[in-house]
Design a protein around this motif. Structure first.
Motif, PDB file in Angstrom:
ATOM      1  N   SER A   3      47.388  -7.236  96.793  1.00  0.00           N
ATOM      2  CA  SER A   3      46.387  -6.638  95.921  1.00  0.00           C
ATOM      3  C   SER A   3      46.855  -5.273  95.465  1.00  0.00           C
ATOM      4  CB  SER A   3      45.050  -6.505  96.660  1.00  0.00           C
ATOM      5  OG  SER A   3      45.153  -5.505  97.654  1.00  0.00           O
ATOM      6  N   LYS A   4      46.228  -4.779  94.409  1.00  0.00           N
ATOM      7  CA  LYS A   4      46.567  -3.456  93.903  1.00  0.00           C
ATOM      8  C   LYS A   4      46.246  -2.402  94.962  1.00  0.00           C
ATOM      9  CE  LYS A   4      45.956  -0.246  90.158  1.00  0.00           C
ATOM     10  NZ  LYS A   4      45.406   0.053  88.885  1.00  0.00           N
ATOM     11  N   MET A   5      45.174  -2.612  95.704  1.00  0.00           N
ATOM     12  CA  MET A   5      44.772  -1.657  96.728  1.00  0.00           C
ATOM     13  C   MET A   5      45.834  -1.566  97.817  1.00  0.00           C
ATOM     14  SD  MET A   5      41.211  -1.698  98.724  1.00  0.00           S
ATOM     15  CE  MET A   5      40.430  -0.172  99.077  1.00  0.00           C
ATOM     16  N   THR A   6      46.376  -2.701  98.235  1.00  0.00           N
ATOM     17  CA  THR A   6      47.433  -2.723  99.246  1.00  0.00           C
ATOM     18  C   THR A   6      48.683  -2.044  98.710  1.00  0.00           C
ATOM     19  OG1 THR A   6      46.569  -4.777 100.140  1.00  0.00           O
ATOM     20  CG2 THR A   6      48.821  -4.202 100.734  1.00  0.00           C
ATOM     21  N   PHE A   7      49.013  -2.326  97.459  1.00  0.00           N
ATOM     22  CA  PHE A   7      50.180  -1.704  96.838  1.00  0.00           C
ATOM     23  C   PHE A   7      50.033  -0.184  96.813  1.00  0.00           C
ATOM     24  CE2 PHE A   7      52.200   0.035  93.003  1.00  0.00           C
ATOM     25  CZ  PHE A   7      53.512  -0.247  93.306  1.00  0.00           C
ATOM     26  N   GLU A   8      48.865   0.284  96.415  1.00  0.00           N
ATOM     27  CA  GLU A   8      48.629   1.728  96.361  1.00  0.00           C
ATOM     28  C   GLU A   8      48.698   2.347  97.756  1.00  0.00           C
ATOM     29  OE1 GLU A   8      48.413   3.712  93.723  1.00  0.00           O
ATOM     30  OE2 GLU A   8      48.758   1.969  92.452  1.00  0.00           O
ATOM     31  N   ALA A   9      48.182   1.656  98.759  1.00  0.00           N
ATOM     32  CA  ALA A   9      48.234   2.161 100.132  1.00  0.00           C
ATOM     33  C   ALA A   9      49.680   2.238 100.599  1.00  0.00           C
ATOM     34  CB  ALA A   9      47.416   1.269 101.058  1.00  0.00           C
ATOM     35  N   ASN A  10      50.487   1.209 100.294  1.00  0.00           N
ATOM     36  CA  ASN A  10      51.899   1.223 100.672  1.00  0.00           C
ATOM     37  C   ASN A  10      52.641   2.339  99.955  1.00  0.00           C
ATOM     38  OD1 ASN A  10      51.524  -0.947 102.337  1.00  0.00           O
ATOM     39  ND2 ASN A  10      52.261  -2.451 100.857  1.00  0.00           N
ATOM     40  N   LYS A  11      52.315   2.524  98.693  1.00  0.00           N
ATOM     41  CA  LYS A  11      52.944   3.580  97.923  1.00  0.00           C
ATOM     42  C   LYS A  11      52.601   4.948  98.509  1.00  0.00           C
ATOM     43  CE  LYS A  11      53.508   4.989  93.122  1.00  0.00           C
ATOM     44  NZ  LYS A  11      53.045   4.768  91.757  1.00  0.00           N
ATOM     45  N   ARG A  12      51.359   5.129  98.916  1.00  0.00           N
ATOM     46  CA  ARG A  12      50.915   6.394  99.504  1.00  0.00           C
ATOM     47  C   ARG A  12      51.643   6.639 100.827  1.00  0.00           C
ATOM     48  NH1 ARG A  12      45.726   5.710  98.909  1.00  0.00           N
ATOM     49  NH2 ARG A  12      45.504   4.568 100.843  1.00  0.00           N
ATOM     50  N   ASP A  13      51.791   5.591 101.659  1.00  0.00           N
ATOM     51  CA  ASP A  13      52.520   5.715 102.928  1.00  0.00           C
ATOM     52  C   ASP A  13      53.975   6.099 102.670  1.00  0.00           C
ATOM     53  OD1 ASP A  13      50.254   5.073 104.330  1.00  0.00           O
ATOM     54  OD2 ASP A  13      50.823   2.972 104.626  1.00  0.00           O
ATOM     55  N   GLU A  14      54.571   5.499 101.649  1.00  0.00           N
ATOM     56  CA  GLU A  14      55.948   5.813 101.303  1.00  0.00           C
ATOM     57  C   GLU A  14      56.064   7.279 100.895  1.00  0.00           C
ATOM     58  OE1 GLU A  14      58.648   4.570  97.623  1.00  0.00           O
ATOM     59  OE2 GLU A  14      58.098   2.884  98.893  1.00  0.00           O
ATOM     60  N   GLN A  15      55.093   7.783 100.134  1.00  0.00           N
ATOM     61  CA  GLN A  15      55.102   9.163  99.691  1.00  0.00           C
ATOM     62  C   GLN A  15      54.977  10.111 100.878  1.00  0.00           C
ATOM     63  OE1 GLN A  15      55.626  10.173  96.493  1.00  0.00           O
ATOM     64  NE2 GLN A  15      55.767  12.229  97.303  1.00  0.00           N
ATOM     65  N   ILE A  16      54.103   9.799 101.802  1.00  0.00           N
ATOM     66  CA  ILE A  16      53.942  10.639 102.982  1.00  0.00           C
ATOM     67  C   ILE A  16      55.240  10.658 103.771  1.00  0.00           C
ATOM     68  CG2 ILE A  16      52.750  10.825 105.206  1.00  0.00           C
ATOM     69  CD1 ILE A  16      50.259   9.717 103.745  1.00  0.00           C
ATOM     70  N   SER A  17      55.887   9.532 103.892  1.00  0.00           N
ATOM     71  CA  SER A  17      57.144   9.440 104.610  1.00  0.00           C
ATOM     72  C   SER A  17      58.202  10.312 103.924  1.00  0.00           C
ATOM     73  CB  SER A  17      57.606   7.990 104.675  1.00  0.00           C
ATOM     74  OG  SER A  17      58.869   7.916 105.250  1.00  0.00           O
ATOM     75  N   HIS A  18      58.270  10.255 102.612  1.00  0.00           N
ATOM     76  CA  HIS A  18      59.231  11.065 101.871  1.00  0.00           C
ATOM     77  C   HIS A  18      58.908  12.545 102.026  1.00  0.00           C
ATOM     78  CE1 HIS A  18      60.926  13.154  98.354  1.00  0.00           C
ATOM     79  NE2 HIS A  18      61.968  12.417  98.656  1.00  0.00           N
ATOM     80  N   ASP A  19      57.632  12.896 101.963  1.00  0.00           N
ATOM     81  CA  ASP A  19      57.234  14.295 102.137  1.00  0.00           C
ATOM     82  C   ASP A  19      57.636  14.807 103.508  1.00  0.00           C
ATOM     83  OD1 ASP A  19      56.170  14.313  99.604  1.00  0.00           O
ATOM     84  OD2 ASP A  19      54.080  14.165 100.265  1.00  0.00           O
ATOM     85  N   THR A  20      57.472  13.988 104.519  1.00  0.00           N
ATOM     86  CA  THR A  20      57.857  14.367 105.876  1.00  0.00           C
ATOM     87  C   THR A  20      59.361  14.577 105.960  1.00  0.00           C
ATOM     88  OG1 THR A  20      55.998  13.157 106.804  1.00  0.00           O
ATOM     89  CG2 THR A  20      57.807  13.658 108.302  1.00  0.00           C
ATOM     90  N   TRP A  21      60.112  13.650 105.383  1.00  0.00           N
ATOM     91  CA  TRP A  21      61.565  13.762 105.372  1.00  0.00           C
ATOM     92  C   TRP A  21      62.007  15.034 104.648  1.00  0.00           C
ATOM     93  CZ3 TRP A  21      64.826  13.948 101.140  1.00  0.00           C
ATOM     94  CH2 TRP A  21      66.194  13.933 101.433  1.00  0.00           C
ATOM     95  N   LEU A  22      61.421  15.296 103.496  1.00  0.00           N
ATOM     96  CA  LEU A  22      61.795  16.470 102.715  1.00  0.00           C
ATOM     97  C   LEU A  22      61.477  17.754 103.473  1.00  0.00           C
ATOM     98  CD1 LEU A  22      62.923  17.652 100.133  1.00  0.00           C
ATOM     99  CD2 LEU A  22      60.631  17.486  99.138  1.00  0.00           C
ATOM    100  N   THR A  23      60.321  17.806 104.122  1.00  0.00           N
ATOM    101  CA  THR A  23      59.951  18.976 104.924  1.00  0.00           C
ATOM    102  C   THR A  23      60.964  19.199 106.038  1.00  0.00           C
ATOM    103  OG1 THR A  23      57.614  18.657 104.426  1.00  0.00           O
ATOM    104  CG2 THR A  23      58.138  19.981 106.369  1.00  0.00           C
ATOM    105  N   GLN A  24      61.390  18.133 106.691  1.00  0.00           N
ATOM    106  CA  GLN A  24      62.389  18.244 107.751  1.00  0.00           C
ATOM    107  C   GLN A  24      63.716  18.769 107.212  1.00  0.00           C
ATOM    108  OE1 GLN A  24      62.441  14.249 109.218  1.00  0.00           O
ATOM    109  NE2 GLN A  24      60.762  14.582 110.663  1.00  0.00           N
ATOM    110  N   GLN A  25      64.109  18.307 106.035  1.00  0.00           N
ATOM    111  CA  GLN A  25      65.359  18.758 105.436  1.00  0.00           C
ATOM    112  C   GLN A  25      65.309  20.241 105.077  1.00  0.00           C
ATOM    113  OE1 GLN A  25      68.220  16.754 105.111  1.00  0.00           O
ATOM    114  NE2 GLN A  25      66.925  15.532 106.447  1.00  0.00           N
ATOM    115  N   VAL A  26      64.198  20.680 104.513  1.00  0.00           N
ATOM    116  CA  VAL A  26      64.044  22.087 104.140  1.00  0.00           C
ATOM    117  C   VAL A  26      64.033  22.959 105.390  1.00  0.00           C
ATOM    118  CG1 VAL A  26      62.454  23.767 103.109  1.00  0.00           C
ATOM    119  CG2 VAL A  26      62.913  21.601 101.944  1.00  0.00           C
TER     120      VAL A  26
END
Length: 64
Positions: A3-26
């Motif tokens: 569903s679109k809702m599941t896709f958006e939730a997965n996309k949001r989780d991916e974004q949080i994961s990337h934000d965490t990674w970027l924060t660690q790199q900085v």
């Protein structure tokens, strides 16, 4: 079917994961700098390094 809702939730989780990674790199970069291990290069040197890097990548994709 996804569903679109599941896709958006997965996309949001991916974004949080990337934000965490970027924060660690900085944070790691700041620790590196604070310990005196960082090496700064001029803009001209960075441009030369990037041109060399691009040429190397292009040569891999264009074997002659």
């Amino acid at each position: 079917m996804t569903s679109k809702m599941t896709f958006e939730a997965n996309k949001r989780d991916e974004q949080i994961s990337h934000d965490t990674w970027l924060t660690q790199q900085v944070n790691a970069a700041f620790v590196y700098m604070e310990n005196g291990l960082a090496v700064f290069v001029s803009n001209e040197e960075a441009n030369v390094q990037m041109a060399d890097f691009k040429a190397e990548i292009r040569s891999r994709n264009n074997p002659l």
